[in-house]
Design a protein around this motif. Structure first.
Motif, PDB file in Angstrom:
ATOM      1  N   LEU A 193     -22.261   3.287  50.385  1.00  0.00           N
ATOM      2  CA  LEU A 193     -20.915   2.699  50.509  1.00  0.00           C
ATOM      3  C   LEU A 193     -21.607   2.128  51.989  1.00  0.00           C
ATOM      4  O   LEU A 193     -20.776   1.830  52.738  1.00  0.00           O
ATOM      5  CB  LEU A 193     -19.912   4.008  51.097  1.00  0.00           C
ATOM      6  CG  LEU A 193     -19.356   5.018  49.895  1.00  0.00           C
ATOM      7  CD1 LEU A 193     -18.026   5.434  50.046  1.00  0.00           C
ATOM      8  CD2 LEU A 193     -18.771   3.493  48.655  1.00  0.00           C
ATOM      9  N   ASP A 194     -22.525   3.082  52.803  1.00  0.00           N
ATOM     10  CA  ASP A 194     -22.640   2.515  54.090  1.00  0.00           C
ATOM     11  C   ASP A 194     -23.944   1.105  53.887  1.00  0.00           C
ATOM     12  O   ASP A 194     -23.115   0.765  54.674  1.00  0.00           O
ATOM     13  CB  ASP A 194     -23.744   3.448  54.637  1.00  0.00           C
ATOM     14  CG  ASP A 194     -23.316   5.507  55.217  1.00  0.00           C
ATOM     15  OD1 ASP A 194     -22.077   4.621  56.240  1.00  0.00           O
ATOM     16  OD2 ASP A 194     -23.881   6.391  55.152  1.00  0.00           O
ATOM     17  N   LYS A 195     -23.502   1.402  52.977  1.00  0.00           N
ATOM     18  CA  LYS A 195     -24.662  -0.283  51.973  1.00  0.00           C
ATOM     19  C   LYS A 195     -23.518  -1.321  52.351  1.00  0.00           C
ATOM     20  O   LYS A 195     -23.890  -2.508  52.533  1.00  0.00           O
ATOM     21  CB  LYS A 195     -25.218  -0.350  51.236  1.00  0.00           C
ATOM     22  CG  LYS A 195     -26.854   0.657  51.679  1.00  0.00           C
ATOM     23  CD  LYS A 195     -27.900   0.659  50.298  1.00  0.00           C
ATOM     24  CE  LYS A 195     -28.837   2.220  50.457  1.00  0.00           C
ATOM     25  NZ  LYS A 195     -29.407   1.773  49.381  1.00  0.00           N
ATOM     26  N   ILE A 196     -22.689  -1.282  51.334  1.00  0.00           N
ATOM     27  CA  ILE A 196     -21.496  -2.127  50.183  1.00  0.00           C
ATOM     28  C   ILE A 196     -20.171  -2.203  50.859  1.00  0.00           C
ATOM     29  O   ILE A 196     -19.913  -3.221  50.890  1.00  0.00           O
ATOM     30  CB  ILE A 196     -21.932  -1.421  48.910  1.00  0.00           C
ATOM     31  CG1 ILE A 196     -20.919  -3.818  48.633  1.00  0.00           C
ATOM     32  CG2 ILE A 196     -21.143  -0.865  49.001  1.00  0.00           C
ATOM     33  CD1 ILE A 196     -21.621  -3.276  47.084  1.00  0.00           C
ATOM     34  N   ALA A 197     -19.935  -1.001  51.637  1.00  0.00           N
ATOM     35  CA  ALA A 197     -18.209  -1.209  51.726  1.00  0.00           C
ATOM     36  C   ALA A 197     -18.170  -1.692  52.879  1.00  0.00           C
ATOM     37  O   ALA A 197     -18.594  -1.834  54.260  1.00  0.00           O
ATOM     38  CB  ALA A 197     -17.462   0.170  52.147  1.00  0.00           C
ATOM     39  N   ASP A 198     -17.134  -2.021  53.408  1.00  0.00           N
ATOM     40  CA  ASP A 198     -15.715  -3.151  53.909  1.00  0.00           C
ATOM     41  C   ASP A 198     -15.103  -2.383  54.752  1.00  0.00           C
ATOM     42  O   ASP A 198     -14.249  -2.448  55.605  1.00  0.00           O
ATOM     43  CB  ASP A 198     -15.236  -4.008  53.725  1.00  0.00           C
ATOM     44  CG  ASP A 198     -16.186  -5.046  53.096  1.00  0.00           C
ATOM     45  OD1 ASP A 198     -17.451  -6.135  53.295  1.00  0.00           O
ATOM     46  OD2 ASP A 198     -16.093  -5.515  51.247  1.00  0.00           O
ATOM     47  N   HIS A 199     -14.420  -1.144  53.640  1.00  0.00           N
ATOM     48  CA  HIS A 199     -13.423  -0.783  54.030  1.00  0.00           C
ATOM     49  C   HIS A 199     -13.502   0.422  53.578  1.00  0.00           C
ATOM     50  O   HIS A 199     -13.690   0.503  52.424  1.00  0.00           O
ATOM     51  CB  HIS A 199     -11.979  -0.880  53.407  1.00  0.00           C
ATOM     52  CG  HIS A 199     -10.673  -1.143  53.625  1.00  0.00           C
ATOM     53  ND1 HIS A 199     -10.064  -1.584  54.820  1.00  0.00           N
ATOM     54  CD2 HIS A 199      -9.472   0.063  53.884  1.00  0.00           C
ATOM     55  CE1 HIS A 199      -8.617  -1.184  55.241  1.00  0.00           C
ATOM     56  NE2 HIS A 199      -8.888   0.119  54.224  1.00  0.00           N
ATOM     57  N   ILE A 200     -12.871   2.318  53.758  1.00  0.00           N
ATOM     58  CA  ILE A 200     -13.094   2.948  53.840  1.00  0.00           C
ATOM     59  C   ILE A 200     -11.187   3.438  53.542  1.00  0.00           C
ATOM     60  O   ILE A 200     -10.579   3.644  54.263  1.00  0.00           O
ATOM     61  CB  ILE A 200     -13.489   3.871  54.558  1.00  0.00           C
ATOM     62  CG1 ILE A 200     -15.010   3.490  54.638  1.00  0.00           C
ATOM     63  CG2 ILE A 200     -13.754   5.526  54.710  1.00  0.00           C
ATOM     64  CD1 ILE A 200     -15.957   3.829  53.303  1.00  0.00           C
ATOM     65  N   THR A 201     -11.240   4.692  52.145  1.00  0.00           N
ATOM     66  CA  THR A 201      -9.996   5.187  52.337  1.00  0.00           C
ATOM     67  C   THR A 201     -10.161   6.648  51.901  1.00  0.00           C
ATOM     68  O   THR A 201     -11.398   6.926  51.080  1.00  0.00           O
ATOM     69  CB  THR A 201      -9.219   4.222  50.725  1.00  0.00           C
ATOM     70  OG1 THR A 201      -8.306   3.193  52.138  1.00  0.00           O
ATOM     71  CG2 THR A 201      -7.283   5.461  50.876  1.00  0.00           C
ATOM     72  N   LEU A 217     -14.078   2.059  61.956  1.00  0.00           N
ATOM     73  CA  LEU A 217     -13.657   3.572  61.666  1.00  0.00           C
ATOM     74  C   LEU A 217     -15.003   3.989  62.604  1.00  0.00           C
ATOM     75  O   LEU A 217     -15.041   5.459  63.384  1.00  0.00           O
ATOM     76  CB  LEU A 217     -13.820   3.931  60.140  1.00  0.00           C
ATOM     77  CG  LEU A 217     -13.913   5.288  59.942  1.00  0.00           C
ATOM     78  CD1 LEU A 217     -12.518   5.519  60.486  1.00  0.00           C
ATOM     79  CD2 LEU A 217     -14.172   5.550  58.115  1.00  0.00           C
ATOM     80  N   LEU A 218     -16.352   3.498  62.693  1.00  0.00           N
ATOM     81  CA  LEU A 218     -17.053   4.139  62.561  1.00  0.00           C
ATOM     82  C   LEU A 218     -17.107   3.884  64.145  1.00  0.00           C
ATOM     83  O   LEU A 218     -18.510   4.560  64.984  1.00  0.00           O
ATOM     84  CB  LEU A 218     -18.401   3.155  62.223  1.00  0.00           C
ATOM     85  CG  LEU A 218     -18.890   3.599  60.213  1.00  0.00           C
ATOM     86  CD1 LEU A 218     -19.906   3.373  59.909  1.00  0.00           C
ATOM     87  CD2 LEU A 218     -18.794   4.779  60.298  1.00  0.00           C
ATOM     88  N   ASP A 219     -16.945   2.400  64.390  1.00  0.00           N
ATOM     89  CA  ASP A 219     -16.380   2.117  66.064  1.00  0.00           C
ATOM     90  C   ASP A 219     -15.692   3.390  66.591  1.00  0.00           C
ATOM     91  O   ASP A 219     -16.269   3.214  67.816  1.00  0.00           O
ATOM     92  CB  ASP A 219     -16.023   0.831  66.181  1.00  0.00           C
ATOM     93  CG  ASP A 219     -17.418  -0.470  65.497  1.00  0.00           C
ATOM     94  OD1 ASP A 219     -18.600  -0.369  65.910  1.00  0.00           O
ATOM     95  OD2 ASP A 219     -16.721  -1.632  65.854  1.00  0.00           O
TER      96      ASP A 219
END
Length: 283
Positions: A193-201, A217-219
């Motif tokens: 997910l770190d490589k490909i995801a734009d959005h996390i739920t 989210l990471l910011d």
């Protein structure tokens, strides 16, 4: 352009577990990582979207269509990969080709067998004779071979070695070159997910705790390692979750709410999930 997926107020009750007011939206052009610990409700949510279980309440739209009233039209336009497989173990890849050709008007046999060749899969072997990883690759190939606009994946890279996982992610990148496409990717492999995801739920114990763009989210969040005294000096609103051990304290904090000279490290998706799952969440 309508969203690829809209879930509003989804409830499903079992003995000892319930989905409770699950709501989130997946825009077109977005890869959404759907995360949570085992038993959190990821697979139950996906099965509700696919109308494989009957929900108790709520509404689900897939590509602008009601997933129950327009189920046939929905399934023509989505590709699905489930962790426990999509095909009977007695079938061969050739049988899968025939069945999918009957199920989907837009089925592309040539593309399916190109994937079989690319993955090094013997099309004449029965699925029961494949490894778990090979069975997953057959499912992925089928999902990508009938012109789907939305891919719904439940642990699609589980059981695959790192090299093949990277190859599969490349296939997803290719799929997402079309702006109208979208992917719902349930996975416990957060490095994917770190490589490909734009959005996390993130879902936990049947409830969605967050659904945000990955970069935001990471910011927003970081990991603070500090003393108990420093932790108690923080405003409660600065912390999302904390863990206190014999050797010190850790907290998932909002980076802009912590004094500038305090040592806040960047958080990754796995750390955020662990804090919200195993830490003491701040309300």
């Amino acid at each position: 352009m309508e969203n690829a997926l809209e879930i509003n107020g989804l409830y499903k009750h079992y003995d000892g577990f319930a989905l409770q007011d699950v709501s989130f939206m997946l825009p077109r052009g977005v890869v959404m990582g759907f995360i949570g610990e085992n038993g959190a409700g990821k697979t139950t949510t996906i099965k509700a979207v696919l109308n494989l279980i009957r929900r108790d309440a709520g509404a689900i739209k897939v590509l602008g269509l009601d997933n129950i009233a327009e189920e046939r039209a929905v399934k023509e336009r989505i590709g699905v990969v489930l962790e426990d497989g999509c095909f009977l173990n007695t079938l061969t890849a050739r049988h899968v080709d025939v069945l999918m050709g009957k199920a989907y008007q837009s089925w592309q046999s040539e593309q399916f067998f190109r994937f079989m060749e690319r993955f090094g899969i013997d099309r004449n072997k029965k699925i029961k004779d494949y490894s778990k990883g090979m069975r997953m690759k057959v499912s992925i190939a089928a999902a990508l071979s009938h012109g789907a606009e939305l891919l719904i994946m439940d642990e699609p890279t589980s059981g695959l070695d790192p090299v093949v996982r990277d190859e599969v992610l490349d296939l997803f990148y290719d799929f997402m070159q079309e702006d109208s496409h979208a992917i719902l990717l349930s996975s416990h492999i957060t490095s994917d997910l770190d490589k490909i995801a734009d959005h996390i739920t993130f879902i936990h114990q049947g409830r969605v705790l967050l659904s945000e763009p990955r970069d935001e989210l990471l910011d927003t969040f970081g990991v603070l390692r500090c003393t108990a005294e420093q932790l108690s000096a923080l405003e409660p609103s600065a912390m999302r979750a904390k863990r206190i051990g014999a050797f010190g304290c850790e907290a998932l904090v909002r980076r802009d709410s912590v004094p500038a000279n305090w040592p806040v490290e960047a958080a990754n998706i796995e750390q955020i999930m662990l804090f919200l799952t195993r830490g003491e969440e701040q309300r």
